[in-house]
Design a protein around this motif. Structure first.
Motif, PDB file in Angstrom:
ATOM      1  N   GLU A  61       0.826  -1.215   0.000  1.00 23.92           N
ATOM      2  CA  GLU A  61       0.000   0.000   0.000  1.00 23.92           C
ATOM      3  C   GLU A  61       0.861   1.265   0.000  1.00 23.92           C
ATOM      4  O   GLU A  61       0.629   2.207   0.750  1.00 23.92           O
ATOM      5  N   ILE A  62       1.863   1.277  -0.876  1.00 27.48           N
ATOM      6  CA  ILE A  62       2.769   2.417  -1.018  1.00 27.48           C
ATOM      7  C   ILE A  62       2.364   3.201  -2.252  1.00 27.48           C
ATOM      8  O   ILE A  62       2.297   2.651  -3.356  1.00 27.48           O
ATOM      9  N   ASP A  63       2.083   4.481  -2.075  1.00 29.98           N
ATOM     10  CA  ASP A  63       1.722   5.353  -3.182  1.00 29.98           C
ATOM     11  C   ASP A  63       2.995   5.765  -3.913  1.00 29.98           C
ATOM     12  O   ASP A  63       3.849   6.438  -3.346  1.00 29.98           O
ATOM     13  N   LEU A  64       3.110   5.366  -5.165  1.00 31.44           N
ATOM     14  CA  LEU A  64       4.292   5.701  -5.944  1.00 31.44           C
ATOM     15  C   LEU A  64       4.198   7.077  -6.593  1.00 31.44           C
ATOM     16  O   LEU A  64       5.181   7.555  -7.159  1.00 31.44           O
ATOM     17  N   GLY A  65       3.037   7.699  -6.503  1.00 29.57           N
ATOM     18  CA  GLY A  65       2.873   9.013  -7.108  1.00 29.57           C
ATOM     19  C   GLY A  65       3.177   8.950  -8.592  1.00 29.57           C
ATOM     20  O   GLY A  65       2.653   8.106  -9.301  1.00 29.57           O
ATOM     21  N   GLU A  66       4.062   9.813  -9.051  1.00 33.38           N
ATOM     22  CA  GLU A  66       4.423   9.852 -10.467  1.00 33.38           C
ATOM     23  C   GLU A  66       5.717   9.106 -10.761  1.00 33.38           C
ATOM     24  O   GLU A  66       6.263   9.219 -11.864  1.00 33.38           O
ATOM     25  N   ALA A  67       6.204   8.331  -9.802  1.00 32.41           N
ATOM     26  CA  ALA A  67       7.446   7.577 -10.008  1.00 32.41           C
ATOM     27  C   ALA A  67       7.220   6.496 -11.062  1.00 32.41           C
ATOM     28  O   ALA A  67       6.295   5.697 -10.954  1.00 32.41           O
ATOM     29  N   THR A  68       8.048   6.490 -12.089  1.00 33.55           N
ATOM     30  CA  THR A  68       7.942   5.486 -13.149  1.00 33.55           C
ATOM     31  C   THR A  68       9.270   4.781 -13.405  1.00 33.55           C
ATOM     32  O   THR A  68       9.288   3.666 -13.890  1.00 33.55           O
TER      33      THR A  68
ATOM     34  N   THR B  17      13.262   4.435  -4.417  1.00 35.57           N
ATOM     35  CA  THR B  17      13.305   5.496  -3.415  1.00 35.57           C
ATOM     36  C   THR B  17      11.981   5.585  -2.677  1.00 35.57           C
ATOM     37  O   THR B  17      11.952   5.672  -1.434  1.00 35.57           O
ATOM     38  N   LYS B  18      10.872   5.550  -3.401  1.00 34.57           N
ATOM     39  CA  LYS B  18       9.545   5.629  -2.771  1.00 34.57           C
ATOM     40  C   LYS B  18       9.320   4.457  -1.817  1.00 34.57           C
ATOM     41  O   LYS B  18       8.808   4.630  -0.703  1.00 34.57           O
ATOM     42  N   ILE B  19       9.690   3.254  -2.244  1.00 32.70           N
ATOM     43  CA  ILE B  19       9.493   2.069  -1.399  1.00 32.70           C
ATOM     44  C   ILE B  19      10.349   2.178  -0.138  1.00 32.70           C
ATOM     45  O   ILE B  19       9.863   1.959   0.971  1.00 32.70           O
TER      46      ILE B  19
END
Length: 98
Positions: A69-76, A83-85
């Motif tokens: 349930e991690i929001d990656l936002g605009e990370a592609t 980094t987001k994780i």
């Protein structure tokens, strides 16, 4: 919260979820245990150390982020997703246990 792999479709948090979705977090541990006991799911284990994250593909990382349930936002890009994780895991570890 338990992470499960569905073996058959099941209603989780008011939505029908399917085995092809991969690991699914279930907030209600008793319900997760019920699904496992009924043979509709099994416990999922994810590798979480940094070396394993680095070896994962972008689709695998996106699946992991969804399961946690991690929001990656605009990370592609892979580096952005990693980094987001990692940031989300650090933030989660810093929160007091409920």
């Amino acid at each position: 919260m338990k992470l499960i792999l569905l073996l058959a479709p099941a209603v989780i948090a008011g939505a029908i979820r399917y085995p092809v979705e991969g690991p699914i977090p279930v907030a209600d541990d008793d319900y997760a245990d019920q699904l496992i006991g009924e043979g509709k799911a099994e416990t999922a284990e994810l590798e979480t150390d940094s070396e394993d994250l680095d070896a994962m593909t972008v689709p695998e990382l996106k699946q992991l982020a969804a399961a946690e349930e991690i929001d990656l936002g605009e990370a592609t890009k892979k580096a952005e997703i990693l980094t987001k994780i990692r940031e989300a895991r650090i933030a989660r570890a810093d929160r007091p246990q409920e």
